[in-house]
Design an enzyme around this catalytic site. Structure first.
Site, PDB file in Angstrom:
ATOM      1  N   ALA A 175      14.646  22.544  48.702  1.00  0.00           N
ATOM      2  CA  ALA A 175      15.915  22.712  49.424  1.00  0.00           C
ATOM      3  C   ALA A 175      16.113  21.599  50.452  1.00  0.00           C
ATOM      4  CB  ALA A 175      15.924  24.066  50.110  1.00  0.00           C
TER       5      ALA A 175
ATOM      6  N   ARG B   5      75.970  20.010  35.452  1.00  0.00           N
ATOM      7  CA  ARG B   5      75.818  21.172  36.326  1.00  0.00           C
ATOM      8  C   ARG B   5      74.368  21.462  36.729  1.00  0.00           C
ATOM      9  NH1 ARG B   5      78.963  25.619  33.151  1.00  0.00           N
ATOM     10  NH2 ARG B   5      78.955  24.082  31.474  1.00  0.00           N
TER      11      ARG B   5
END
Ligand code: UD1
Ligand code: MG
Length: 467
Positions: free
Chosen positions: A429, A15
């Site tokens: 940076a 099931r």
């Protein structure tokens, strides 16, 4: 006294309409058969034997991942001709010592049984010198279950299966939960006396009650207090039902242990998670696997922590942490993703929208914004600027990035691995760093800036003032 547990898990589970065996379906992240095995082990079973049949290999794979896998054995039931036959299979597997003890029989598809309940059932059987003790439950609508038959003195005299019961017997509300404790002494001999003359043509374990009564042996029945413990799973709706019941049990437990759940309904905590007191968990948070959360930490909202250790006073906001270790006083998020193998030492910070994989952040290291840090070590108190990326993959292999202590990596830097930045170094940076930077050096890798005086004004005038 020896306790052996037998978990019945040979059934088809039709099931569920699934390609995988029913008992391997998960309840709160753990396969249901593993939950049953762990309950048996925690109740004191020295050996846990699982009867497999349908898709046996898949059930075995699942059991291998169980927390107590070293205590688990399996036995294959080729012909699924009933629960009594399933028990008979283990006759030759038990030692002399074990045969003097107790056998607990549990169903692999009844996942919420508590160790304490199993233990009480065993103690009830042993202390009353009974041949068996069966766990029963009372239901208003007992359809489908075996019914407990008692005589006028309230002694248990039999169990009748739903399919074999008379209309009068069907009115009985006390049901068999399929959980039993048996004295092993004489059990196998009694099992041989069970026939398959019934509606299903199976050898029913439940018929052992009648055999015991015929021999004048004591049969006990113990009523379970919390009927959730006996809920079985046959379909997906019942799977959702037991999951909801376990969810409630777990959230209540942690609240009782001093954990604040802002929204218990939307907080999902797996059965193997441990949480210290004064932890606060915000809505839509999932704690899964073998996760541990230390005292005073705040997790969520919208977070998922899986198989990870989180220290004390940690904040995890709207983030995902997988198979990682997070030290005390760390903070993660909002919206960051720690993939497996990360280690954050005390006070480290992973801020907004970062991805980390196999990254080691030493104490006080900070990766505050928009970075990818993979296969890297970031030293003590080092700051990683916004948008820094470790380029750990060259298309063929992965390489590591090592950044020392007290270093500063400026925004938008690419660290092309393998590469090392020394202690106290500064990287300007926007640099693409592909060679090592010595300690205390400053590395800058970008073209010189060119200012063309008046050029902006000139262009604006040329375009009619639109620029
Ligand atoms: C069984 C009980 C019933 C009880 C109910 C509780 C019997 C005969 N009946 O009924 O009284 O109320 O459980 O849920 O025991 N299994 C095997 N090998 C087999 C047959 C079954 O391993 O040959 C396993 C199944 O996979 C399942 C468990 O045993 O995990 C129970 O068997 P099932 O056929 O589901 O029995 P029920 O009809 O549920
Ligand atoms: Mg069943």
């Amino acid at each position: 006294m020896s306790i052996t547990a037998l978990v019945l898990a040979a059934g088809n589970g039709t099931r569920m309409k699934s390609e995988k065996p029913k008992v391997t379906h998960e309840v709160m992240g753990v396969p249901m058969v593993n939950l049953v095995v762990e309950a048996a082990r925690n109740a004191g079973a020295g050996r846990v034997i699982v009867v497999t049949g349908h898709q046996s290999e898949l059930v075995c794979d699942c059991l291998n991942k169980c927390c107590c896998a070293e205590y688990v054995e399996t036995v294959y039931q080729a012909d699924r001709c009933g629960t009594a036959n399933a028990v008979q299979l283990i006759e030759g597997m038990l030692t002399e010592e074990e045969r003097k003890g107790t056998l607990v029989v549990l169903a692999g598809d009844v996942p919420l049984i508590r160790p304490e309940t199993i233990r009480t059932l065993v103690d009830d059987c042993v202390s009353s010198n009974a041949a068996m003790s069966v766990l029963t439950a009372k239901f208003k609508k007992p359809a489908g279950y075996g019914r407990i038959m008692r005589d006028t003195d309230d002694h248990v005299v039999g169990i009748v299966e739903d399919k074999d019961a008379t209309p009068e017997e069907l009115k009985i509300c006390e049901t068999n939960t399929g959980t039993y404790a048996f004295a092993l002494d004489g059990l196998f001999e009694r099992l041989r006396r069970i026939s398959n003359d019934n509606a299903k043509g199976e050898y029913y374990l439940t018929d052992i009650v009648k055999v015991c009564c015929d021999d004048g042996l004591t049969v006990r029945a113990m009523r379970v207090k919390d009927t959730d413990e006996t809920k079985g799973v046959n379909d997906r709706a019942q799977l959702a039902g037991v999951s909801a019941a376990l969810h409630k049990r777990i959230t209540r437990r942690w609240m009782a242990e001093g954990v604040t759940l802002i929204s218990p309904k939307t907080t999902w905590i797996g059965p193997h998670v441990t949480i210290d007191s004064d932890v606060e968990i915000w809505p839509n948070t999932y704690l899964r696997g073998h996760t541990r959360i230390g005292k005073g930490s705040t997790i969520g909202p919208d977070s998922r922590v899986v198989d990870s250790t989180v220290g004390e006073q940690v904040t995890i906001d709207s983030s995902i942490v997988l198979e990682s270790e997070v030290g005390d006083f760390c903070s993660i998020g909002p919206r960051s993703y720690l993939r497996p193998g990360c280690k954050l030492e005390t006070g480290a910070k992973v801020g907004t929208s970062c991805e980390l994989k196999n990254a080691h952040l030493k104490a006080g290291a900070k990766v505050p914004h928009l970075s990818y840090i993979g296969d890297a070590t970031i030293g003590k108190s080092t700051n990683i600027g916004a948008g820094v990326i470790t380029c750990n993959y060259d298309g063929f292999k992965k390489s590591r990035t090592e950044v020392g202590d007290n270093a500063f990596v400026g925004s938008d830097v690419m660290l092309v691995a393998p590469v090392a930045i020394g202690d106290g170094a500064i990287v300007g940076a926007g640099s693409v760093i592909s060679r090592d930077v010595p300690a205390d050096a400053m590395a800058l890798e970008r073209s010189d800036q060119r200012n063309e005086e008046g050029m902006a004004k000139f262009l604006r005038e040329m375009s009619g003032g639109d620029v």
